[in-house]
Design a protein around this motif. Structure first.
Motif, PDB file in Angstrom:
ATOM      1  N   GLN A 223       0.740  -1.166   0.042  1.00 46.43           N
ATOM      2  CA  GLN A 223       0.226   0.139  -0.173  1.00 46.43           C
ATOM      3  C   GLN A 223       0.768   1.046   0.231  1.00 46.43           C
ATOM      4  OE1 GLN A 223      -2.136   0.498   3.673  1.00 46.43           O
ATOM      5  NE2 GLN A 223      -3.872   1.740   2.577  1.00 46.43           N
ATOM      6  N   ILE A 224       2.059   1.250   0.722  1.00 45.10           N
ATOM      7  CA  ILE A 224       2.968   2.402   0.970  1.00 45.10           C
ATOM      8  C   ILE A 224       3.652   2.762  -0.319  1.00 45.10           C
ATOM      9  CG2 ILE A 224       4.780   3.174   2.145  1.00 45.10           C
ATOM     10  CD1 ILE A 224       3.964   1.805   4.684  1.00 45.10           C
ATOM     11  N   HIS A 230       2.754   6.282  -7.013  1.00 43.13           N
ATOM     12  CA  HIS A 230       1.766   7.477  -7.518  1.00 43.13           C
ATOM     13  C   HIS A 230       2.155   8.572  -7.782  1.00 43.13           C
ATOM     14  CE1 HIS A 230      -1.983   8.761  -8.998  1.00 43.13           C
ATOM     15  NE2 HIS A 230      -2.316   9.470  -8.040  1.00 43.13           N
ATOM     16  N   ARG A 231       2.885   9.306  -6.593  1.00 43.11           N
ATOM     17  CA  ARG A 231       3.450  10.677  -6.464  1.00 43.11           C
ATOM     18  C   ARG A 231       4.175  10.611  -5.298  1.00 43.11           C
ATOM     19  NH1 ARG A 231       0.635  14.438  -3.016  1.00 43.11           N
ATOM     20  NH2 ARG A 231      -1.453  13.434  -2.060  1.00 43.11           N
ATOM     21  N   PRO A 232       5.077  11.962  -5.063  1.00 49.45           N
ATOM     22  CA  PRO A 232       5.830  11.956  -4.146  1.00 49.45           C
ATOM     23  C   PRO A 232       5.117  12.390  -2.816  1.00 49.45           C
ATOM     24  CG  PRO A 232       7.004  12.913  -5.875  1.00 49.45           C
ATOM     25  CD  PRO A 232       5.429  12.404  -6.361  1.00 49.45           C
ATOM     26  N   LEU A 233       5.376  11.697  -1.463  1.00 49.81           N
ATOM     27  CA  LEU A 233       4.635  12.223  -0.610  1.00 49.81           C
ATOM     28  C   LEU A 233       5.404  12.172   0.856  1.00 49.81           C
ATOM     29  CD1 LEU A 233       1.721   9.632  -1.042  1.00 49.81           C
ATOM     30  CD2 LEU A 233       1.454  12.082  -1.235  1.00 49.81           C
ATOM     31  N   ILE A 238       1.098  10.061   3.627  1.00 50.36           N
ATOM     32  CA  ILE A 238       1.009   8.423   3.645  1.00 50.36           C
ATOM     33  C   ILE A 238       0.056   8.069   4.716  1.00 50.36           C
ATOM     34  CG2 ILE A 238       2.139   6.042   3.600  1.00 50.36           C
ATOM     35  CD1 ILE A 238       4.670   7.807   2.694  1.00 50.36           C
ATOM     36  N   VAL A 239       0.446   8.316   6.139  1.00 51.18           N
ATOM     37  CA  VAL A 239      -0.749   8.163   6.963  1.00 51.18           C
ATOM     38  C   VAL A 239      -2.238   8.399   6.817  1.00 51.18           C
ATOM     39  CG1 VAL A 239      -1.152   8.531   9.399  1.00 51.18           C
ATOM     40  CG2 VAL A 239       1.248   8.230   8.799  1.00 51.18           C
ATOM     41  N   ALA A 240      -2.325   9.818   6.516  1.00 55.46           N
ATOM     42  CA  ALA A 240      -3.532  10.026   6.258  1.00 55.46           C
ATOM     43  C   ALA A 240      -4.386   9.133   5.000  1.00 55.46           C
ATOM     44  CB  ALA A 240      -3.629  11.661   5.411  1.00 55.46           C
ATOM     45  N   SER A 241      -3.699   8.843   4.226  1.00 60.12           N
ATOM     46  CA  SER A 241      -4.085   7.965   2.965  1.00 60.12           C
ATOM     47  C   SER A 241      -4.381   6.554   3.218  1.00 60.12           C
ATOM     48  CB  SER A 241      -3.312   8.096   1.602  1.00 60.12           C
ATOM     49  OG  SER A 241      -3.347   9.422   0.965  1.00 60.12           O
ATOM     50  N   ALA A 242      -3.252   5.998   4.042  1.00 56.16           N
ATOM     51  CA  ALA A 242      -3.313   4.512   4.529  1.00 56.16           C
ATOM     52  C   ALA A 242      -4.036   4.093   5.533  1.00 56.16           C
ATOM     53  CB  ALA A 242      -1.697   4.228   4.669  1.00 56.16           C
ATOM     54  N   ALA A 253       2.219   6.540  16.242  1.00 57.78           N
ATOM     55  CA  ALA A 253       2.351   5.255  16.236  1.00 57.78           C
ATOM     56  C   ALA A 253       2.455   4.831  14.597  1.00 57.78           C
ATOM     57  CB  ALA A 253       1.731   4.342  16.789  1.00 57.78           C
ATOM     58  N   ALA A 254       1.336   5.088  13.887  1.00 59.81           N
ATOM     59  CA  ALA A 254       1.169   4.930  12.522  1.00 59.81           C
ATOM     60  C   ALA A 254       2.320   5.504  11.796  1.00 59.81           C
ATOM     61  CB  ALA A 254      -0.129   5.436  12.002  1.00 59.81           C
TER      62      ALA A 254
END
Length: 287
Positions: A223-224, A230-233, A238-242, A253-254
């Motif tokens: 997933q990450i 897809h695009r630089p993050l 990443i946490v918000a999306s995953a 912690a995430a």
């Protein structure tokens, strides 16, 4: 979980627990301190330096000989009670190596116990004897570099490496995702009947559960990798999306878990970074 705080509860012959009164988002109902043995005993993960908890452990041991106070690792919900319990009982502190290391910035879970000072460090495969049976250290780095599990017969005390209610926090710089995955693989090759974790209920299907944990981590890795390909993050993005709908108490912690995955992917040249921004190289993750 039906255990009462600070009460000795027998789980099966020769294995009992005392639940410390330190519930949190990271400890579930609290740290489970195990009392192992019958005529002579060992205490595994004595827990926080809480006078009520230490009193309960002294009472749980009673007139029996306390052979050893064992710690799986040195987070503050696991090892600080070792020294005062040793002072009151005369038992040696044995188990993991000392380690006091803080992350850059605040941790979400428990910080390290800088006062932990064992009388003896057990290496992988080294044992002590309880009631004439070996209690053996199984090195399982990943959650922390000094993490040990302890095998007693066909039971394995898994500390925080495998928990019965949640996935394990792997928080760099000491938490290492590659080491954690290798330690899971190590447990898959064992034939333990049951796991007794420091937090959460016993795991009665160890092999299936370890496969599930490894599969979950590999799914998170994919997933990450998909997100940064897809695009630089940066990590908060990443946490918000995953982790949609994540409890705000678990955001740090995430982020640590995502960072651990990214460091592993970077070592394998599947991602690169520029400052706080992470970019995928377009390669696939491990199968």
């Amino acid at each position: 979980m039906s255990a009462q705080y600070e009460a000795l509860e027998e789980l099966e012959p020769g294995i009992a627990r005392v639940l410390a009164h330190n519930p949190s988002a990271f400890t579930y109902y609290g740290t489970q301190t195990y009392v192992v043995g019958s005529r002579e005993v060992a205490v595994i993960d004595p827990g926080p330096d809480n006078p009520e908890h230490i009193d309960s452990l002294v009472e749980a041991v009673g007139p029996r000989k306390l052979v050893a106070i064992l710690c799986t690792h040195t987070h503050r919900d696991h090892s600080p009670a070792a020294a005062p319990l040793a002072e009151r009982t005369g038992a040696p502190v044995i188990g993991c190596a000392p380690l006091a290391l803080e992350t850059v910035g605040p941790r979400a879970d428990a910080s390290f116990d800088g006062d932990y000072s064992p009388d003896r460090v057990l290496g992988d495969g080294e044992s002590i004897s309880i009631d004439g049976r070996p209690l053996t250290a199984v090195s399982t780095p990943g959650h922390t570099s000094n993490h040990l599990c302890f095998a007693y017969g066909d039971a394995l005390f898994t500390g925080d490496h495998v928990m019965g209610w949640s996935t394990t926090v792997v928080f760099p710089p000491d938490g290492d995702m590659a080491a954690y995955m290798a330690s899971l693989h190590k447990l898959r090759k064992r034939n333990d009947r049951i796991y007794f974790p420091a937090h959460g209920p016993p795991v009665t299907n160890p092999q299936q559960y370890v496969r599930h944990l490894a599969g979950h981590r590999m799914q998170r890795e994919r997933q990450i990798l998909k997100l940064v390909n897809h695009r630089p993050l940066d990590i908060p993005e990443i946490v918000a999306s995953a982790y949609p709908g994540l409890d705000p108490r678990l955001t740090t912690a995430a982020g640590g878990s995502v960072y651990a995955h990214l460091l592993d992917l970077e070592r394998r040249r599947l991602v690169s970074r520029s400052g706080d921004i992470w970019t995928g190289t377009g390669s696939a993750s491990r199968s």
